[in-house]
Design an enzyme around this catalytic site. Structure first.
Site, mmCIF file in Angstrom:
data_model
loop_
_atom_site.group_PDB
_atom_site.id
_atom_site.type_symbol
_atom_site.label_atom_id
_atom_site.label_comp_id
_atom_site.label_asym_id
_atom_site.label_seq_id
_atom_site.Cartn_x
_atom_site.Cartn_y
_atom_site.Cartn_z
ATOM 1 N N CYS A 1 0.797 -1.235 0.000
ATOM 2 C CA CYS A 1 0.000 0.000 0.000
ATOM 3 C C CYS A 1 0.828 1.284 0.000
ATOM 4 O O CYS A 1 0.586 2.173 -0.813
ATOM 5 C CB CYS A 1 -0.977 -0.008 1.172
ATOM 6 S SG CYS A 1 -0.267 -0.502 2.721
ATOM 7 N N HIS B 1 -1.592 6.859 5.034
ATOM 8 C CA HIS B 1 -0.457 5.933 5.073
ATOM 9 C C HIS B 1 0.747 6.438 4.271
ATOM 10 O O HIS B 1 1.495 5.642 3.688
ATOM 11 C CB HIS B 1 -0.885 4.541 4.587
ATOM 12 C CG HIS B 1 -0.062 3.440 5.216
ATOM 13 N ND1 HIS B 1 -0.147 2.120 4.840
ATOM 14 C CD2 HIS B 1 0.868 3.479 6.203
ATOM 15 C CE1 HIS B 1 0.677 1.391 5.563
ATOM 16 N NE2 HIS B 1 1.315 2.187 6.407
ATOM 17 N N LYS C 1 -0.841 -9.822 -2.848
ATOM 18 C CA LYS C 1 -0.209 -8.682 -2.170
ATOM 19 C C LYS C 1 1.236 -8.983 -1.777
ATOM 20 O O LYS C 1 1.537 -10.036 -1.232
ATOM 21 C CB LYS C 1 -1.026 -8.323 -0.923
ATOM 22 C CG LYS C 1 -0.417 -7.253 -0.043
ATOM 23 C CD LYS C 1 -1.308 -6.947 1.147
ATOM 24 C CE LYS C 1 -0.650 -5.926 2.077
ATOM 25 N NZ LYS C 1 -1.529 -5.566 3.220
#
Length: 1839
Positions: A752, A813, A1044
């Protein structure tokens, strides 16, 4: 057309247009005035000093190398000389072949010791030459001459490594002649590059003048000697002679074999800048010609109609047509200039017309680098002629705001950076030791380059004069730096007179050429002087011309060591006493604006470099001898001159269309060959001229709202529209059906943090340092110092600059802080979002109290085990000691136990409280929930998103809705639990889809569907390893392998991509081309009307052509897939074969073996033992095998080797674009730092109430853990960087409040208990003075600390305030407010209430004057001011004008009726067509004025929140409650501080809107009620400070903008206040009652309570006071009239710093006050006073407001009062009553003149054109003109 051309030329020639076209712009600028402040010169005082004669001297003891090799002091001179046949030179010549072959080491080993013997032998060497000439660089703008705070480190380094000339002289003080002399080594008079009539530079590209072809440049000679010769940058010496293609003056015709740059020069007109060089002048002249012809046409018409003139109508028709054409041309002059002069050429070809300035810097650098690399085998000559620092000072975003000297400083620092880049290129290519580098400027800084208070021209140090000022030193003394490592001594400074013309013979000799013998060469070879082989310059005399006129001459009298300067002519400065010609733009060379001196002025520059004291026969014994010797030299010089055609005179210097360089068939000139995709459609010049689209295109283009929705960890296979038949996602599926769906949409990273960084910036994350080489690949803590760097440009920042409201709701983030918990360097608000609500971190299992830990779980477990083992060990030792088994001391046992305890605390302080530290919610900079309550987060996010859409529905807006779904711990509300077939993960996906549906519904309900560009995606693929005992917690990536964190496998990077824009994008379309998340950046920027940054690599490509079907293929040929900083895979879109190849160089090793993920590790690694390196790489054909199931081999794929080789080449090319960036995810940046931890409360006691949360109650049971936090605080805080204590600042300003209306100032009938208490608890000023007696100028001065006349906020007419919200005038964007400075210091800045300083300039969305553009982060209130019109009962605005408009309308209506009746009765022989036309004209006239004055309340009485209109027209009755609610809310939101809050009350301005609770309560009717309500509101604000515990930490200030409005009344009812004993009131110039205002400061514990100060102070003093308290720096690039009040408030000084204060009425000075401290007397002189009416009254009741210019009494001598004895100004003094009358008046007049000399002309913001209603600027809530909305009310809002 021939007749028209002749008329046009005659008009222009007769009027001498553009006489001073480059009058103020040809010098490397820097703020000229303020840089002379004392502190600036001390910045680098350890490095350089200024000797008594003003020359720069080096303080280091330097050594020079003698030929023999021993060290010799620099002052030592050698008598050795070197002939061309000497041994050293023969040796150098012998080794020339080694230089040519690249064997430099042997040659330069010999050259290191070379001294005087090398003087004439360097022509034998084939060395590179490198020359810089920036456009306009004064000698004092470099870091070695004037020390910038940031400096010019690269130019300084150049000087330290080489030789610096301190008396380097340009041959002319403007660019064209100076550059001609530089290139030819001859005075420009010899080549004809001067004029005789005011044209001192070339005026157009399309003129026939230029550097004559028979002139010989050094480039021409060196080219003949085998040099590669290049010119990059500015030319400005002409192009063509007889046609647009003959290029007779072109650089390529003057010896350069490569040219890239501007054939003309930069100028303000290139960007439609307010500082116009020729547009404004041309428009005036063309308008004048048009008026003359119009008058001629009317005269001829009248003559024809009256039969006084016979003949045809042809002259009438032609003069009318010509007048219309001239008027039209005038209107479109700006667009014409941009296309005619502002373009780029490569050799003979135009590459960009007009230029895109924001990328010019990068293009220039690219060309330089390319030229050096192409020719590095040498030899080469490269002339880099910078466009910096000429106006309009085009500066890339990277450098904007970086210097302390405004835009000029930014531009100069960018130029220095460019110099550094070029020097680095030489270093990289190994050319440093073989290259002579030279740096100079073409002439001095332009002092007249000013706009408002901002200086856009350079600083010429101690030297008098500047650009264009003939012989004054400041215009001709320029930097001169030479570097040649190993040849020229490093650090040497030469004080001998040298010239730019000396470069010609120096370069020619070095290059082995011959000096031309057929002409006079005025330059002299500098090499002997540079090498130290001669002591003196060869120049005995230097002549200084202005045009063709000799202004001065310099004599270097070597035997006496003197430098004499004789001035025959000097310009007359304007205004008188100024140091420049501010009123004229540039000083003239001849005529009545110069002074001719007989005898001439004489200066001795060796003693007086300032040219401050002219010598006379009395002061200088050798005066006549010097004059005689110089006169003889001048005569000798003149005998060497021969007549030549002047290239800059009128006929050769006017625009000729047949000479215009054109990219395309003239006049359709347009092209962009520099590769900007969005500019692919040509814009025709004629269209620009007729429609003005060139400058208005961006402003007028439709900008859609933009909604970006990003899920977290969502797999592409989780959506119905991507093939999932079991999870219900109807809303996202509907989005895909109504829009375009991408099937090969790729994330830039499979995690991310890096993926989102790439998404926001359009660049691979490693370019910004947002990737890690190993270990941590995402941010781990809110309290870490890593994050998205501030110098990265996000699409939000660009769209914010384009007028978008920009919001982010959800996950960020990307980091928060760098060095302190309040710097917010990585925060969304720093990256272009003006609103943020959400998680600064990300969801993790730790956020859920019942889930196992996730953040560094393995490390945490290890640390726990280590702690247990150590504790067990110490217990064992203690037991052994107790039992006597071990002989250790208890002291040792306790010491070890303490160390173990500290070890435990050091890691448990972070890992033990992950939920508290990371799981928080923030609104903007404030923590609102800590820890967050997961169960209600979904509803909060949805509420915020819907609210944001509703608040900004009048758009345009950008909303980035960054969902927390579907990241673990999969927090799902009860409504969706158990609803799906796929457990908790499926429930969470379906809830996410519902959220998307709610957002889409909000868009539709607000009528925004068709105007909103909507996008949905995920940051990367599903998390396969996420699972617990109940099953899978991560998503499904469909048929694609991996997930991921798995590098290049498709499942981790292929994500959904859905776009919808009804009516623009085709519904239901599917695109299978490879695209990237990075493509969103250029796509969104293009849609928002922004420009793609040109100073960095942008990896994304605009998707607009692909989405709209204009392109069939993606622009991506290759996409690179990284894992951390490691390249794992590359995809090649082989468009020719229709194949999609993917090459894997590295893949993760799945665990356990054979599994599809790294289940044993949590996430797959990027390097080390956890990956497999493939040699040869794995190859897949995704077009046939999208699942990456079968790798191809050479046997199965014939193209295997060709594909792998082609991809390998692409990787090499890609890696060449990479440059190192500081790693943001390094261990040092990742680790938790307590001093960076966002905290709601006092650290470490961080907690915010979260409503009904039972979880929060349970959490409070863990208070025992806080003792550990206290220990952490003790351990960690001392190691953190201290944060200076900055007080909160609350500024409260009333409107039109009289000083006599308050109890603390003597009023006993109006109750003001709260303000009185404020005075008792603080310091009260009794002589606090407003800078103006009207609100707009007074508030401008208050915010900027400067008299309003300096910023243009003082009117030259009787309209002294802004009249409309839709006027174009306002506080200029280049003014610096205290809010802007404090915002940079970390303050939350807010303004609630009245603004009245303008809104917009050119469009209703540019908000150039808006509070948010002046440093306030938050604004809620009126952009204009209250007025009677707002009450819907009375009309105030323009009553007289409105009445005259009505009269005219009725008169015209009666005339229309008369005409109609006449026609009906047959009395008038007119047609109905004429009656109808007249009726339409009457209607248009009525509409033209009634559309503004008829709707004043609707246009001006509005409320705004930030940029959005919230209420139109406003409801006055609830305005006080709304403003009070906003005020208290701001304080509560920002109580963690520091904050600056400016509460600009609407009270007590008419119409005195008062709520029911206060009506009838006072003894002074409505006005008294309003004052008492105002006092109550002040009390509520003070109570809020008390309630929040902020009283002792907050400086509170109360005042009024000016005195009471005496004339304010309706009928017999007074509506204005009392000014006590003081005479006059609002608008009355200098009378005390209009400018003396309350002034109260309170800061408990700092300022003494109850103190009264009777010293004169000013509202302007608040600026420096607040700035100093906030830790900011007072601007040094402008005059600040205010003075810091803190020493006076703290009793550290007895007197105010103000000796004089000046009182203006509009732009006229009416009075001045003198504080005569030694006598303790206070004098006031009135030069002008208003004439009261009716006679004997104390105000101007008949006019409503006293005038400033007309109907005033002018006093000579002035009226004089002694305020210390007569504060009421009742009895003026006279010479008979006051013995010191004349002394006092003389002193005040002297001070007034000195003050006026500090003023510089600025555009007035309150002129008629700037202060009229413009419908296109009208703030509107809805679609103009249907503007209307109401602010949401709340029952508690009623007072």
């Amino acid at each position: 057309m021939g007749v028209l051309t002749w008329i046009l030329e005659m008009c222009l020639l007769g009027l001498k247009p553009c006489k001073n076209i480059y009058e103020s712009f040809d010098s490397l600028p820097a703020p000229a005035i303020s840089f002379s402040q004392p502190g600036i010169e001390q910045v680098n005082q350890l490095r350089t000093c200024v000797d008594p004669h003003g020359e720069i001297c080096n303080q280091r003891a330097r050594k020079c190398l003698s030929w023999q090799g021993e060290d010799v002091p620099c002052g030592t001179r050698h008598s050795l000389t070197a002939s061309p046949d000497s041994a050293p030179i023969q040796e150098i010549r012998r080794k020339r072949k080694h230089v040519a072959s690249g064997k430099f080491s042997l040659v330069f080993q010999d050259l290191v010791g070379c001294d005087n013997r090398c003087a004439s032998g360097f022509e034998a060497l084939g060395l590179q030459r490198f020359i810089w000439l920036p456009s306009e660089h004064p000698s004092s703008d470099g870091g070695r001459s004037r020390h910038w705070r940031r400096g010019t480190p690269n130019i300084d380094r150049l000087a330290e490594d080489g030789v610096m000339l301190t008396q380097h002289i340009a041959a002319a003080s403007v660019c064209t002649p100076s550059r001609a002399a530089f290139l030819t080594g001859r005075y420009p008079l010899r080549s004809g590059m001067v004029s005789s009539n005011g044209y001192r530079v070339l005026q157009w590209t399309a003129v026939s003048g230029g550097l004559p072809t028979n002139e010989t440049t050094f480039a021409k000679i060196l080219k003949d000697k085998g040099y590669a010769t290049g010119l990059i940058g500015k030319w400005h010496l002409g192009l063509n002679c007889g046609s647009s293609t003959d290029h007779c003056h072109h650089p390529l015709n003057h010896g350069f074999d490569h040219f890239y740059g501007m054939p003309f020069s930069m100028m303000g007109d290139c960007v439609h800048w307010e500082l116009s060089e020729k547009r404004a002048g041309l428009e005036r002249k063309l308008n004048f010609c048009s008026q003359i012809l119009s008058i001629a046409a009317l005269t001829l018409t009248a003559g024809k109609l009256t039969r006084l003139i016979t003949g045809s109508w042809r002259p009438v028709i032609w003069s009318t047509i010509t007048a219309i054409l001239l008027l039209t041309t005038s209107y479109f002059t700006g667009a014409l200039i941009v296309h005619a002069d502002c373009f780029l050429m490569r050799n003979d070809t135009i590459t960009e017309q007009p230029m895109r300035f924001q990328r010019t810097t990068s293009l220039i650098l690219k060309e330089v680098s390319s030229f050096v690399k192409r020719n590095k085998q040498g030899p080469f000559l490269l002339f880099v002629s910078f466009l910096q620092v000429h106006t309009p000072l085009i500066t890339t975003e990277k450098f904007l705001g970086k210097s302390v000297h405004g835009l000029y400083g930014d531009n100069a620092e960018e130029m220095d950076w460019m110099v550094g880049q070029i020097l680095d290129t030489l270093d990289v290519e190994g050319l440093t030791n073989t290259t002579l580098v030279y740096f100079a400027s073409d002439h001095g800084g332009s002092l007249e380059s000013q706009l408002g208070s901002n200086q856009y021209g350079g600083w010429n140090g101690i030297y008098k004069g500047g650009k264009g000022m003939g012989g004054w030193e400041g215009g001709i003394r320029v930097p001169g730096i030479f570097r040649w490592p190993g040849v020229l001594p490093a650090g040497r400074v030469i004080h001998e007179p040298t010239s730019l013309m000396d470069i010609f013979p120096t370069v020619v000799q070095l290059g082995g050429g011959q000096i031309p013998q057929d002409r006079v060469i005025d330059g002299r070879d500098l090499l002997p002087l540079l090498l130290g082989t001669v002591q003196h310059s060869d120049h005995e005399f230097l002549l200084h011309y202005c045009e063709k006129f000799l202004h001065a001459a310099r004599w270097h009298q070597r035997d006496r060591g003197a430098v004499w300067k004789v001035h025959y002519v000097t310009p007359v400065f304007h205004p008188e006493g100024a140091g420049a010609c501010y009123g004229r733009g540039v000083c003239p060379c001849s005529g009545d604006r110069v002074s001719r001196h007989n005898p001439p002025l004489l200066f001795d520059l060796s003693r007086d470099p300032f040219e401050a004291q002219a010598l006379t026969p009395d002061t200088e014994p050798s005066f006549y001898h010097v004059m005689e010797r110089v006169a003889r030299a001048v005569e000798e010089h003149r005998r060497t001159l021969s007549p030549v055609p002047l290239q800059l005179d009128t006929l050769d210097n006017i625009w000729r269309p047949w000479l215009q360089p054109c990219c395309g068939p003239f006049p359709f000139c347009w092209c962009n060959r520099e590769g900007d995709p969005q500019d692919s459609k040509p814009v025709l010049l004629i269209v620009c001229l007729l429609l003005r689209t060139c400058q208005l295109k961006a402003a007028d283009a439709f900008k859609p709202n933009i909604l970006l929705i990003m899920a977290d960890d969502l797999g592409i296979g989780d959506l119905g529209c991507y093939g999932n038949g079991t999870l219900r996602t109807p809303n996202i599926d509907r989005l895909a059906e109504e829009g375009v769906r991408l099937t090969q949409h790729l994330a830039a990273a499979p995690l991310c943090t890096p993926s989102r960084a790439a998404f926001l910036t359009g660049r691979h994350s490693f370019r910004s340092g947002m990737e890690a080489s190993d270990g941590y690949r995402a941010l781990q803590w809110n309290g870490g110092s890593g994050g998205l760097p501030q110098n990265e440009t996000t699409f939000a920042r660009i769209l914010q600059q384009q007028g978008y409201a920009t919001g982010l709701i959800g996950k960020w983030h990307q980091g928060v802080n760098c060095e302190s918990r309040t710097d917010h360097c990585h925060h969304p608000l720093t990256h272009g979002f003006d609103y943020f609500f959400g998680m600064p971190f990300t969801l993790v299992n730790d956020c859920h109290p019942d889930r196992p830990p996730e953040v560094d779980a393995a490390t945490r477990a290890k640390l726990g085990r280590y702690t247990q083992m150590l504790a067990l060990a110490i217990l064992t030792v203690a037991a052994g000691k107790t039992c006597g088994l071990l002989s250790v001391s208890w002291k040792a046992v306790m010491g070890a136990a303490s160390l173990i305890f500290l070890f435990f605390v050091s890691w448990y302080a972070s890992f033990g409280f992950v939920r508290r530290w990371n799981c928080i919610l923030m609104r903007n900079h404030d923590v609102t929930e800590q820890p967050m309550v997961l169960e209600r987060t979904t509803s909060l996010m949805l509420k915020e998103a819907v609210s944001y859409i509703e608040r900004n529905k009048h758009g345009p807006f950008l909303l980035f809705f960054s969902l927390l779904h579907v990241h673990i711990p999969l927090v799902t509300t009860k409504k969706f639990l158990g609803k799906s077939q796929h457990g908790l993960y499926g429930d969470n996906v379906e809830e996410m889809d519902w959220l998307v549906g709610e957002i889409l519904n909000a868009i539709e309900e607000n009528g925004l569907k068709n105007t909103t560009f909507t996008y949905f995606t995920s940051d990367h693929g599903g998390h396969l390893e996420a699972r617990d005992e109940h099953g899978q917690l991560g998503g499904w990536n469909g048929i694609y392998r991996g997930g991921k964190g798995m590098g290049g496998w498709e499942g981790g990077i292929r994500v959904p991509g859905i776009f919808r824009w009804p009516g623009v994008l085709a519904a239901g379309r599917v695109i299978r081309e490879p695209t990237s998340l990075m493509d969103v950046f250029p796509t969104v920027v293009q849609l928002g009307g922004g420009q793609i940054p040109q100073d960095r690599v942008i990896d994304g490509r605009s998707l607009v052509p692909l989405l709209r079907g204009a392109a069939e293929r993606s622009e991506h040929e290759f996409l690179f897939h990284y894992c951390g900083t490691y390249l794992h895979a590359v995809r090649w879109h082989d468009k020719d074969r229709g194949r999609l190849w993917k090459v894997h160089y590295t893949t993760p090793r799945f665990h356990p073996e054979g599994a599809g993920a790294c289940y044993g590790r949590g996430v797959c690694p990027c390097s080390g033992e956890g990956v497999t390196q493939h040699r040869p790489p794995l190859l897949f054909d995704l077009s046939r095998d999208p699942s990456e199931a079968q790798p191809l081999t050479p046997g199965s794929e014939p193209l295997y080797h060709a594909v792998v080789a082609r991809v390998g080449e692409a990787v090499v090319e890609h890696r060449e674009t990479l440059s190192p960036a500081p790693p943001q995810l390094s261990l040092g940046n990742i680790v938790w730092k307590p001093w960076l931890q966002p905290c709601c409360g006092t650290f470490p006691f961080c907690s915010c109430p979260s409503g009904k949360s039972q979880d929060n109650m349970n959490n409070l049971k863990n208070l025992r853990n806080y003792w550990l936090l206290v220990l952490v605080l003790c351990l960690c805080i001392p190691t953190s960087s201290p944060i200076p204590a900055k007080p909160n600042i609350v500024l409260i300003m009333a409107d039109d409040l009289g000083i006599g209306d308050l109890g603390c100032y003597g009023n006993h009938t109006i109750r003001t208990p709260n303000i009185d208490q404020l005075a008792r608890e603080g310091v009260r000023l009794t002589q606090h003075i407003a800078a103006a007696s009207m609100c707009t100028p007074s508030r401008a001065a208050f915010l900027t600390g400067r008299y309003p006349i300096r910023s243009g906020m003082a009117s030259e007419t009787e309209t002294r305030i802004l009249r409309w919200a839709a006027a174009s005038g306002g506080l200029p964007p280049n003014e610096t407010t205290f809010a802007k400075i404090l915002q940079q210091e970390g303050y939350a800045t807010g303004l609630v209430g009245k603004w009245h300083l303008g809104v917009s300039c050119d469009s209703r969305n540019d908000h150039c004057h808006h509070p948010l553009n002046h440093g306030f982060r938050y604004f809620y209130g009126m952009p204009l001011t209250l007025m009677l019109d707002c009450g819907n009962k009375h009309n105030q605005k323009g009553q007289a004008l409105r009445a005259s408009y009505w009269f005219c309308t009725w008169t015209l209506a009666y005339m229309l009726l008369f005409l109609a009746l006449g026609k009906l009765t047959g009395c008038l022989p007119i047609s109905w067509k004429m009656v109808g036309c007249f009726g339409v004209c009457v209607l248009l006239f009525f509409v033209s004025w009634y559309s503004s004055y008829g709707f004043t309340r609707h246009w001006d009485c509005i409320l705004m929140r930030n940029h959005a209109v919230r209420e139109q027209s406003m409801v006055l009755e609830r305005a006080p409650s709304l403003l009070l609610r906003e005020a208290t809310s701001f304080i509560e939101r920002n109580k963690q501080g520091p904050f600056l809050f400016f509460f600009a009350l609407l009270q007590v301005h008419i119409p005195l809107t008062t709520t029911r609770n206060f009506l009838g309560r006072s003894q002074h009717s409505l006005y008294g009620d309003n004052v008492e309500e105002m006092d109550w509101i002040v009390g509520q604000v003070l109570d809020t400070l008390d309630k929040e515990g902020l009283t002792n930490h907050t400086l509170v200030y109360f005042t009024s903008d000016h005195g009471a409005f005496i004339e304010g009344r309706i009928g017999d009812t007074p509506l204005g206040g009392s000014n006590g004993i003081y005479r006059g009131g609002k608008g009355m110039g200098g009378w005390e009652g209009g400018i003396r205002v309350p002034g109260i400061f309170r800061w408990p514990g700092v300022l003494p309570a109850g103190r009264v100060i009777q010293e004169p102070t000013s509202l302007m003093d608040v600026f420096p006071t607040v700035v100093q308290l906030g830790g900011g720096q007072i601007p040094q690039d402008r005059v600040i009239d205010g003075r810091d009040l803190m020493p006076l408030l703290l009793s550290q000084v007895p007197h105010s710093e103000h000796e004089f204060l000046f009182h203006y009425c509009g732009s006229r000075m009416h009075a001045a006050r003198w504080h005569q401290r030694e006598g303790g007397r206070l004098w006031k002189a009135h030069f002008e006073t208003p004439i009261f009416s009716p006679e004997g009254a104390v105000g101007c009741y008949a006019q409503g407001l006293c005038p400033c210019h007309e109907n005033v009494a002018r006093h000579d001598p002035p009226l004089l009062f002694e305020l210390s004895g007569d504060p009421s100004e009742a009895t003026p003094l006279s010479p008979s009553l006051e013995p010191s009358f004349h002394t006092v008046v003389s002193r005040i007049v002297e001070a007034t003149r000195a003050h006026q000399r500090t003023l510089t002309p600025v555009p007035t913001q309150l002129s008629g054109s700037s202060n009229m209603w413009k419908p296109w600027l009208q703030p509107c809530c809805g679609s103009f003109p249907f503007c209307g909305c109401q602010e949401n009310a709340h029952p508690r809002d009623e007072l």
